[in-house]
Design an enzyme around this catalytic site. Structure first.
Site, PDB file in Angstrom:
ATOM      1  N   ASP A 161      -1.584   4.777  -6.259  1.00 46.87           N
ATOM      2  CA  ASP A 161      -0.152   4.633  -5.967  1.00 46.87           C
ATOM      3  C   ASP A 161       0.663   5.810  -6.480  1.00 46.87           C
ATOM      4  O   ASP A 161       1.740   6.106  -5.947  1.00 46.87           O
ATOM      5  CB  ASP A 161       0.372   3.326  -6.568  1.00 46.87           C
ATOM      6  CG  ASP A 161      -0.078   2.164  -5.703  1.00 46.87           C
ATOM      7  OD1 ASP A 161      -1.228   1.732  -5.841  1.00 46.87           O
ATOM      8  OD2 ASP A 161       0.716   1.731  -4.841  1.00 46.87           O
ATOM      9  N   ARG A 190      10.151  -0.936  -4.475  1.00 45.64           N
ATOM     10  CA  ARG A 190       8.962  -0.999  -5.337  1.00 45.64           C
ATOM     11  C   ARG A 190       8.890   0.313  -6.123  1.00 45.64           C
ATOM     12  O   ARG A 190       8.968   1.386  -5.530  1.00 45.64           O
ATOM     13  CB  ARG A 190       7.675  -1.214  -4.516  1.00 45.64           C
ATOM     14  CG  ARG A 190       7.642  -2.568  -3.807  1.00 45.64           C
ATOM     15  CD  ARG A 190       6.266  -2.924  -3.307  1.00 45.64           C
ATOM     16  NE  ARG A 190       5.380  -3.320  -4.401  1.00 45.64           N
ATOM     17  CZ  ARG A 190       4.063  -3.507  -4.247  1.00 45.64           C
ATOM     18  NH1 ARG A 190       3.487  -3.300  -3.080  1.00 45.64           N
ATOM     19  NH2 ARG A 190       3.324  -3.884  -5.269  1.00 45.64           N
ATOM     20  N   ASN A 224      -2.893   2.616 -10.120  1.00 43.40           N
ATOM     21  CA  ASN A 224      -3.384   1.877  -8.950  1.00 43.40           C
ATOM     22  C   ASN A 224      -3.329   0.391  -9.289  1.00 43.40           C
ATOM     23  O   ASN A 224      -2.955   0.008 -10.405  1.00 43.40           O
ATOM     24  CB  ASN A 224      -4.803   2.332  -8.582  1.00 43.40           C
ATOM     25  CG  ASN A 224      -5.243   1.812  -7.221  1.00 43.40           C
ATOM     26  OD1 ASN A 224      -4.511   1.959  -6.237  1.00 43.40           O
ATOM     27  ND2 ASN A 224      -6.398   1.187  -7.136  1.00 43.40           N
ATOM     28  N   GLY A 268       0.863  -1.178   0.000  1.00 40.90           N
ATOM     29  CA  GLY A 268       0.000   0.000   0.000  1.00 40.90           C
ATOM     30  C   GLY A 268       0.901   1.230   0.000  1.00 40.90           C
ATOM     31  O   GLY A 268       1.859   1.300   0.774  1.00 40.90           O
ATOM     32  N   GLN A 277      -5.670  -8.861  -2.219  1.00 43.66           N
ATOM     33  CA  GLN A 277      -5.698  -7.818  -1.185  1.00 43.66           C
ATOM     34  C   GLN A 277      -7.126  -7.444  -0.811  1.00 43.66           C
ATOM     35  O   GLN A 277      -7.391  -7.029   0.314  1.00 43.66           O
ATOM     36  CB  GLN A 277      -4.957  -6.550  -1.681  1.00 43.66           C
ATOM     37  CG  GLN A 277      -3.458  -6.693  -1.791  1.00 43.66           C
ATOM     38  CD  GLN A 277      -3.033  -7.095  -3.181  1.00 43.66           C
ATOM     39  OE1 GLN A 277      -3.750  -7.807  -3.876  1.00 43.66           O
ATOM     40  NE2 GLN A 277      -1.857  -6.662  -3.607  1.00 43.66           N
TER      41      GLN A 277
HETATM   42  O1  MRU Z   1       0.533  -3.952  -4.629  1.00 43.28           O
HETATM   43  P1  MRU Z   1      -0.109  -3.215  -3.482  1.00 43.28           P
HETATM   44  O2  MRU Z   1      -0.982  -4.091  -2.637  1.00 43.28           O
HETATM   45  O3  MRU Z   1       0.905  -2.431  -2.678  1.00 43.28           O
HETATM   46  O4  MRU Z   1      -1.047  -2.171  -4.203  1.00 43.28           O
HETATM   47  C1  MRU Z   1      -1.753  -1.278  -3.389  1.00 43.28           C
HETATM   48  C2  MRU Z   1      -2.734  -0.466  -4.138  1.00 43.28           C
HETATM   49  O5  MRU Z   1      -2.804  -0.488  -5.350  1.00 43.28           O
HETATM   50  C3  MRU Z   1      -3.567   0.477  -3.325  1.00 43.28           C
HETATM   51  O6  MRU Z   1      -4.808   0.672  -3.913  1.00 43.28           O
HETATM   52  C4  MRU Z   1      -2.833   1.817  -3.255  1.00 43.28           C
HETATM   53  O7  MRU Z   1      -1.532   1.639  -2.757  1.00 43.28           O
HETATM   54  C5  MRU Z   1      -3.545   2.780  -2.417  1.00 43.28           C
HETATM   55  S1  MRU Z   1      -3.332   2.438  -0.723  1.00 43.28           S
HETATM   56  C6  MRU Z   1      -4.069   3.665   0.135  1.00 43.28           C
END
Ligand code: MRU
Length: 317
Positions: A216, A82, A226, A49, A175
């Site tokens: 993101d 990341r 995202n 996230g 998720q």
């Molecule tokens: O790969 P992830 O689980 O880190 O991806 C997270 C997302 O895409 C969320 O929607 C984004 O980080 C927003 S979190 C407030």
């Protein structure tokens, strides 16, 4: 809601993470005793996230500073963990001038406070009886506490505006089915998990009033990266004349990236999908700004043209 320090915290000799890979079955912590170990945990999505990995990285720099590690090297490995979420780079930039534990804790507290403010703004977009659909997890787990899109949903529920939430399971790492459903259950918000591919028929049946997601990285023109699958939802929502709202802190805005084409998209190990066959595993996609009805930050509700409405917004840390 989850206490922020249960999600991520700094101790004397470690950054401690709630292992999000094992939720909801087990609540297990992972101790990262160096910036390298933390970078590895971020890459493996022990913490994930956008805002939460920024907060974790800030703690990683504070830990490295306390241990006398090479801070430039700590910054380099954390930054590379990341690539898509700009909050990671933002938090590392913030820590450059002051790598103290107090500063990292302030960044964490500020992110939680931003979430509370943006959730209040975003909830105001909903009307009584709303059935909302959300993708991935933009809850307390993803933000270090309270949540962006999920924070908005919980706030809307508390205001009596929400009937229920459709939770996309969110392939391939679930998720939504594991984390968002767990958070909504804890907040007693009515929710139903659906296969990602069920969204279209639910929209066609009139069972979705809006789509609410996190982000993101938001480019200067409002194009938004995202979790993979958000773009499909945006196209579907547009076809069915349903608004899609993005709820994210100003730390997710990237004014130096002109548009979505310039956003780096993380490609993850194909083994997350299958170890038997050839696979490709892009972790994010970009939703064009023209498919986003509003971008909500802690400063308020921003509408198109985003190049103008977002330009007025400043990161407040
Ligand atoms: O790969 P992830 O689980 O880190 O991806 C997270 C997302 O895409 C969320 O929607 C984004 O980080 C927003 S979190 C407030």
């Amino acid at each position: 809601m989850l206490e922020p320090e249960r999600i991520v915290r700094l101790e004397q000799d470690a950054v401690v993470l709630l292992d999000q890979r094992r939720l909801p079955l087990e609540e297990v912590e992972v101790r990262c005793e160096s910036a390298g170990a933390l970078a590895d945990a971020i890459e493996r999505m022990v913490v994930r996230g956008a805002p939460a990995i920024g907060v974790a990285a800030a703690y990683g720099i504070a830990l490295a500073a306390a241990q006398g590690e090479d801070l430039a090297e700590a910054d380099r490995i954390l930054r590379a963990a990341r690539p898509t979420a700009v909050n990671l780079a933002w938090a590392l930039d913030e820590m450059r001038d002051d790598p103290s534990a107090e500063h990292a804790r302030r960044i964490h507290a500020d992110e939680v406070e931003r979430c509370r403010r943006m959730a209040a703004h975003a909830a105001g977009l909903l009307t009584p009886g709303t059935c909302a659909l959300t993708h991935c997890n933009a809850g307390g787990l993803a933000t270090g506490g309270f949540g962006s899109a999920v924070g908005a949903l919980v706030t809307a529920w508390e205001r009596g505006l929400l009937a229920q939430v459709w939770v996309d399971e969110t392939r391939p790492l679930l998720q939504g089915a594991r984390l968002t459903a767990w958070e909504l259950e804890a907040a007693a918000v009515p929710h139903t998990v659906i296969a990602d591919s069920a969204a279209a028929s639910l929209m066609a049946a009139g069972e979705v009033d809006c789509v609410i997601t996190g982000a993101d990285r938001i480019a200067a023109n409002g194009d938004t990266a995202n979790k993979i699958g958000t773009y499909s939802l945006a196209v579907l929502a547009h076809h069915h004349a349903i608004p899609l709202y993005v709820v994210a802190p100003t730390t997710t805005l990237d004014p130096s990236t002109k548009d979505g084409a310039a956003i780096p998209i993380e490609e993850r190990d194909p083994a997350e999908i299958t170890t038997r066959f050839a696979a490709r595993n892009p972790a994010f996609d970009v939703t064009p700004a023209n498919l986003i009805a509003a971008i909500v930050t802690e400063d308020g509700v921003h509408r198109t043209p985003y190049t103008r409405s977002l330009a007025a917004v400043r990161v407040t840390a």
